[in-house]
Enzyme design. Structure first.
Site, PDB file in Angstrom:
ATOM      1  N   LYS A  56       0.831  -1.200   0.000  1.00  0.00           N
ATOM      2  CA  LYS A  56       0.000   0.000   0.000  1.00  0.00           C
ATOM      3  C   LYS A  56       0.870   1.256   0.000  1.00  0.00           C
ATOM      4  CE  LYS A  56      -1.764   2.102   3.533  1.00  0.00           C
ATOM      5  NZ  LYS A  56      -2.516   2.499   4.743  1.00  0.00           N
TER       6      LYS A  56
ATOM      7  N   ASP B  65      -6.437   1.046   0.862  1.00  0.00           N
ATOM      8  CA  ASP B  65      -6.554   1.344   2.284  1.00  0.00           C
ATOM      9  C   ASP B  65      -7.940   0.919   2.749  1.00  0.00           C
ATOM     10  OD1 ASP B  65      -8.312   3.250   1.339  1.00  0.00           O
ATOM     11  OD2 ASP B  65      -7.262   4.962   2.198  1.00  0.00           O
TER      12      ASP B  65
END
Length: 297
Positions: free
Chosen positions: A162, A180
Site C-alpha cells: 500500500k 486502504d
C-alpha cells in the site's frame, strides 16, 4: 443489502410481463419471474468503469491528502499515516522535516528525539523504529534516494504494497491501486470484489480498470469514502452515484438527513492538507495548535 436506489442498476429486478394469461401463473413461477438476474462480469465491469467516470466528475480535484515536497517526505508521511488521520500527520511532519530533511539526517537521529516529534501520530515507538530503519536503508543501499520500483520499496522497514503504491503513483507517476480501509470498503460495496485481503483486492481491481486509471481511481474512491460513503453511516441520500451502487440503502437515504453527514469540503469543512493543491475547493487544514473541528477518519 439495502433498498434499491431511485433508478435501477444492472441486474436489478424488472416487473413481470403483463399480458394474456399472466395472472394464471402459479405463485412459484410468478416469484421466479420477479427474481433479479445475477450481474454478469461484463455488466459489472461496465458499471465499475461508469462509477469511475462519475467519480472523476464529482472529484476532479482528487489528490493525495498528505503534504509532501519530494519522494522521501511522501514515504515518511505515508508510514506515519498508519492508524491515524492524514491531518494529524500533516500537522506533525513540518517539524519532523525541519529537523531531518534527508534520509541521511534521519538515519543519524536518536530514537528518543525522533519519538518525541512523531508522538502525536500514535504508535510512535514502532513508527520511529521503521523510520530509522528505512532511512538507514536508503542511505546505505540506495544512495540516499527513494527507489522508484515496487520490489525495492517493499524491502524498506515499515513499507508494504500500500505504501509503495502511494509513493510510486504520486511521486514517480507509476500507476498503482492503493488499497486502504476506505478503498477496500467501497470496492466491496460496489460489488467489484468480495475479497478482504488487500493484495487480493488490488489484483481483482487491477483486472477491471485500465492501468492508466489506477492511481486516480484510488484517489477518487478514497475521497468518496471519506466524504460521502462512510463506514458507519453512508450518506446514501446525498450520493451522486447512488443509482449505480448495489449497497444503496445501507446508510441514510433521506436527502436532508444525508446532507448533514457530508464531510470535508462536501460538508463545508476544512480538508486534511495544510497546503492543498491550488484547485482544491475546500479550506486548508488548520496548523498545529489552532482551533479546529473534530478530526474525521
Amino acid at each position: 443489502m439495502g433498498e434499491q436506489a431511485p433508478s435501477a442498476v444492472s441486474g436489478a429486478a424488472s416487473p413481470p410481463p403483463q399480458g394474456k394469461g399472466s395472472a394464471k401463473k402459479p405463485p412459484a413461477k410468478r416469484a421466479a419471474a420477479k427474481a433479479p438476474r445475477p450481474e454478469s462480469r461484463l455488466a459489472m465491469i461496465r458499471r465499475a468503469r461508469r462509477i469511475n467516470r462519475e467519480l472523476a466528475e464529482i472529484y476532479p480535484y482528487a489528490h493525495p491528502e498528505l503534504d509532501f515536497r519530494n519522494p522521501f517526505e511522501l514515504l515518511v508521511a505515508t508510514v506515519l499515516s498508519a492508524q491515524t488521520t492524514d491531518l494529524r500527520v500533516n500537522q506533525t511532519t513540518p517539524a519532523l522535516f525541519a529537523a531531518y530533511p534527508t534520509p541521511e539526517d534521519m538515519a543519524a537521529a536518536t530514537p528518543e528525539d525522533l519519538e518525541e516529534i512523531i508522538r502525536p501520530t500514535g504508535f510512535f515507538r514502532a513508527k520511529s523504529k521503521s523510520l530509522l530503519g528505512l532511512a538507514r536503508a536508503l542511505r546505505d543501499d540506495f544512495g540516499g534516494e527513494v527507489p522508484g520500483r515496487l520490489e525495492d520499496l517493499v524491502t524498506l522497514p515499515g513499507v508494504g504494497r500500500k505504501t509503495a503504491n502511494v509513493v510510486l503513483g504520486n511521486a514517480f507517476g507509476v500507476p498503482g491501486i492503493t488499497v486502504d480501509t476506505h478503498f477496500g470498503r467501497l470496492a466491496r460495496r460496489f460489488k467489484w470484489t468480495e475479497q478482504e485481503d488487500p493484495e487480493k483486492v488490488e489484483a481483482e481491481i487491477c483486472a477491471i480498470f485500465p492501468k492508466s486509471e489506477w492511481t486516480m481511481l484510488s484517489h477518487r474512491v478514497v475521497f468518496h469514502g471519506r466524504r460521502i460513503c462512510h463506514a458507519r453511516k453512508p450518506a446514501c441520500g446525498a450520493c451522486p452515484i447512488a443509482p449505480l451502487c448495489p449497497a444503496y440503502g445501507e446508510g441514510e437515504t433521506d436527502p436532508e438527513k444525508a446532507q448533514k453527514l457530508l464531510k470535508y469540503e462536501k460538508g463545508g469543512q476544512p480538508g486534511q492538507r495544510l497546503s492543498p493543491p491550488p484547485d482544491y475547493p475546500g479550506l486548508p487544514a488548520p496548523p498545529p495548535g489552532a482551533r479546529q473541528a473534530p478530526e474525521q477518519p
